[in-house]
Design an enzyme around this catalytic site. Sequence first.
Site, PDB file in Angstrom:
ATOM      1  N   ASN A  42       0.887  -1.230   0.075  1.00  0.00           N
ATOM      2  CA  ASN A  42      -0.058  -0.004   0.146  1.00  0.00           C
ATOM      3  C   ASN A  42       1.122   1.109  -0.046  1.00  0.00           C
ATOM      4  OD1 ASN A  42       0.644  -0.779   2.728  1.00  0.00           O
ATOM      5  ND2 ASN A  42      -1.037   0.202   3.624  1.00  0.00           N
ATOM      6  N   ILE A  43       0.660   2.185  -0.732  1.00  0.00           N
ATOM      7  CA  ILE A  43       1.030   3.308  -0.855  1.00  0.00           C
ATOM      8  C   ILE A  43       0.080   4.525  -0.651  1.00  0.00           C
ATOM      9  CG2 ILE A  43       2.408   4.656  -2.589  1.00  0.00           C
ATOM     10  CD1 ILE A  43       2.852   2.206  -4.211  1.00  0.00           C
ATOM     11  N   GLU A  44       0.287   5.311   0.398  1.00  0.00           N
ATOM     12  CA  GLU A  44      -0.530   6.139   0.654  1.00  0.00           C
ATOM     13  C   GLU A  44      -0.130   7.651   0.568  1.00  0.00           C
ATOM     14  OE1 GLU A  44      -0.788   5.491   5.264  1.00  0.00           O
ATOM     15  OE2 GLU A  44      -2.217   4.079   4.694  1.00  0.00           O
ATOM     16  N   CYS A  53      -3.887   0.513  -2.570  1.00  0.00           N
ATOM     17  CA  CYS A  53      -3.771  -0.714  -1.578  1.00  0.00           C
ATOM     18  C   CYS A  53      -2.807  -1.572  -2.301  1.00  0.00           C
ATOM     19  CB  CYS A  53      -5.039  -1.691  -1.639  1.00  0.00           C
ATOM     20  SG  CYS A  53      -6.548  -0.725  -0.842  1.00  0.00           S
ATOM     21  N   GLU A  55      -2.952  -4.856  -3.012  1.00  0.00           N
ATOM     22  CA  GLU A  55      -3.676  -5.719  -4.079  1.00  0.00           C
ATOM     23  C   GLU A  55      -3.561  -5.246  -5.361  1.00  0.00           C
ATOM     24  OE1 GLU A  55      -4.656  -4.865  -0.989  1.00  0.00           O
ATOM     25  OE2 GLU A  55      -6.187  -6.360  -0.261  1.00  0.00           O
ATOM     26  N   CYS A  88     -10.383  -4.390   0.495  1.00  0.00           N
ATOM     27  CA  CYS A  88     -11.402  -3.747   0.710  1.00  0.00           C
ATOM     28  C   CYS A  88     -12.269  -3.807  -0.686  1.00  0.00           C
ATOM     29  CB  CYS A  88     -10.912  -2.029   0.535  1.00  0.00           C
ATOM     30  SG  CYS A  88     -10.227  -1.706  -1.138  1.00  0.00           S
ATOM     31  N   CYS A  91     -10.524  -3.102  -4.355  1.00  0.00           N
ATOM     32  CA  CYS A  91      -9.832  -4.072  -4.541  1.00  0.00           C
ATOM     33  C   CYS A  91     -10.457  -5.214  -4.943  1.00  0.00           C
ATOM     34  CB  CYS A  91      -8.881  -4.512  -3.572  1.00  0.00           C
ATOM     35  SG  CYS A  91      -7.397  -3.207  -3.390  1.00  0.00           S
TER      36      CYS A  91
HETATM   37  O1  LIG Z   1      -6.840  -5.210   1.825  1.00  0.00           O
HETATM   38  C1  LIG Z   1      -6.215  -3.872   2.175  1.00  0.00           C
HETATM   39  C2  LIG Z   1      -6.749  -3.189   3.310  1.00  0.00           C
HETATM   40  C3  LIG Z   1      -6.115  -2.101   3.429  1.00  0.00           C
HETATM   41  N1  LIG Z   1      -5.141  -1.703   2.745  1.00  0.00           N
HETATM   42  C4  LIG Z   1      -4.379  -0.592   2.917  1.00  0.00           C
HETATM   43  C5  LIG Z   1      -5.112   0.853   2.499  1.00  0.00           C
HETATM   44  C6  LIG Z   1      -4.431   1.825   3.628  1.00  0.00           C
HETATM   45  O2  LIG Z   1      -3.181   2.407   3.182  1.00  0.00           O
HETATM   46  C7  LIG Z   1      -4.363   1.206   4.642  1.00  0.00           C
HETATM   47  C8  LIG Z   1      -5.453   1.327   5.960  1.00  0.00           C
HETATM   48  O3  LIG Z   1      -6.810   1.075   5.198  1.00  0.00           O
HETATM   49  O4  LIG Z   1      -4.545  -0.283   4.620  1.00  0.00           O
HETATM   50  C9  LIG Z   1      -4.605  -2.519   1.734  1.00  0.00           C
HETATM   51  O5  LIG Z   1      -3.628  -2.141   1.122  1.00  0.00           O
HETATM   52  N2  LIG Z   1      -5.216  -3.682   1.777  1.00  0.00           N
HETATM   53 ZN   LIG Z   2      -8.196  -2.399  -1.415  1.00  0.00          ZN
END
Ligand SMILES: O=c1ccn([C@H]2C[C@H](O)[C@@H](CO)O2)c(=O)[nH]1
Ligand SMILES: [Zn+2]
Length: 137
Positions: A42-44, A53, A55, A88, A91
């Site tokens: 995940n890359i915020e 996310c 995935e 989520c 995804c």
């Molecule tokens: O299955 C998931 C659930 C959450 N996130 C990430 C999104 C965000 O950066 C952090 C919190 O929701 O986790 C994912 O990458 N995959």
């Molecule tokens: Zn997701």
Amino acid sequence: MNQQELIEHAKEAMKRAYTPYSNFQVGAALLDADGHVHYGCNIENAAYGPTNCAERTAMFRAIADGHKAGSFKAIAVMGDTEGPISPCGVCRQVLVELCAPDMPVYLGSLKGDFVKTTVSALLPGAFTTKDLHSNGG
Ligand SMILES: O=c1ccn([C@H]2C[C@H](O)[C@@H](CO)O2)c(=O)[nH]1
Ligand SMILES: [Zn+2]
């Protein structure tokens, strides 16, 4: 590549997460038809909405590298959750678009939880390309 190995790759991918806002790291490992693994994390973003996310990062990377939708063999996802991580809704929709309905999805946690499910089981009743074209679209 067995499911445990793919889960270990997802755990490794977790370390690459960029998560200054949630501090919640997620890793994904997508197995392609040649037996190669594509990592996602995940890359915020400070604007929150652009966050990607793990995935989707893995799937988008593999598609951009030339792999075809529907050709993937499995995906593993790992997070530091109580119970197996739950992808989520966004995804799940992207999995339906880019992976075969019966493709295995392995969901784990650092605590050792593990479930095996499939793309179609994660999103019953998904809106797909078939719905678009059933109305002449
Ligand atoms: O299955 C998931 C659930 C959450 N996130 C990430 C999104 C965000 O950066 C952090 C919190 O929701 O986790 C994912 O990458 N995959
Ligand atoms: Zn997701």
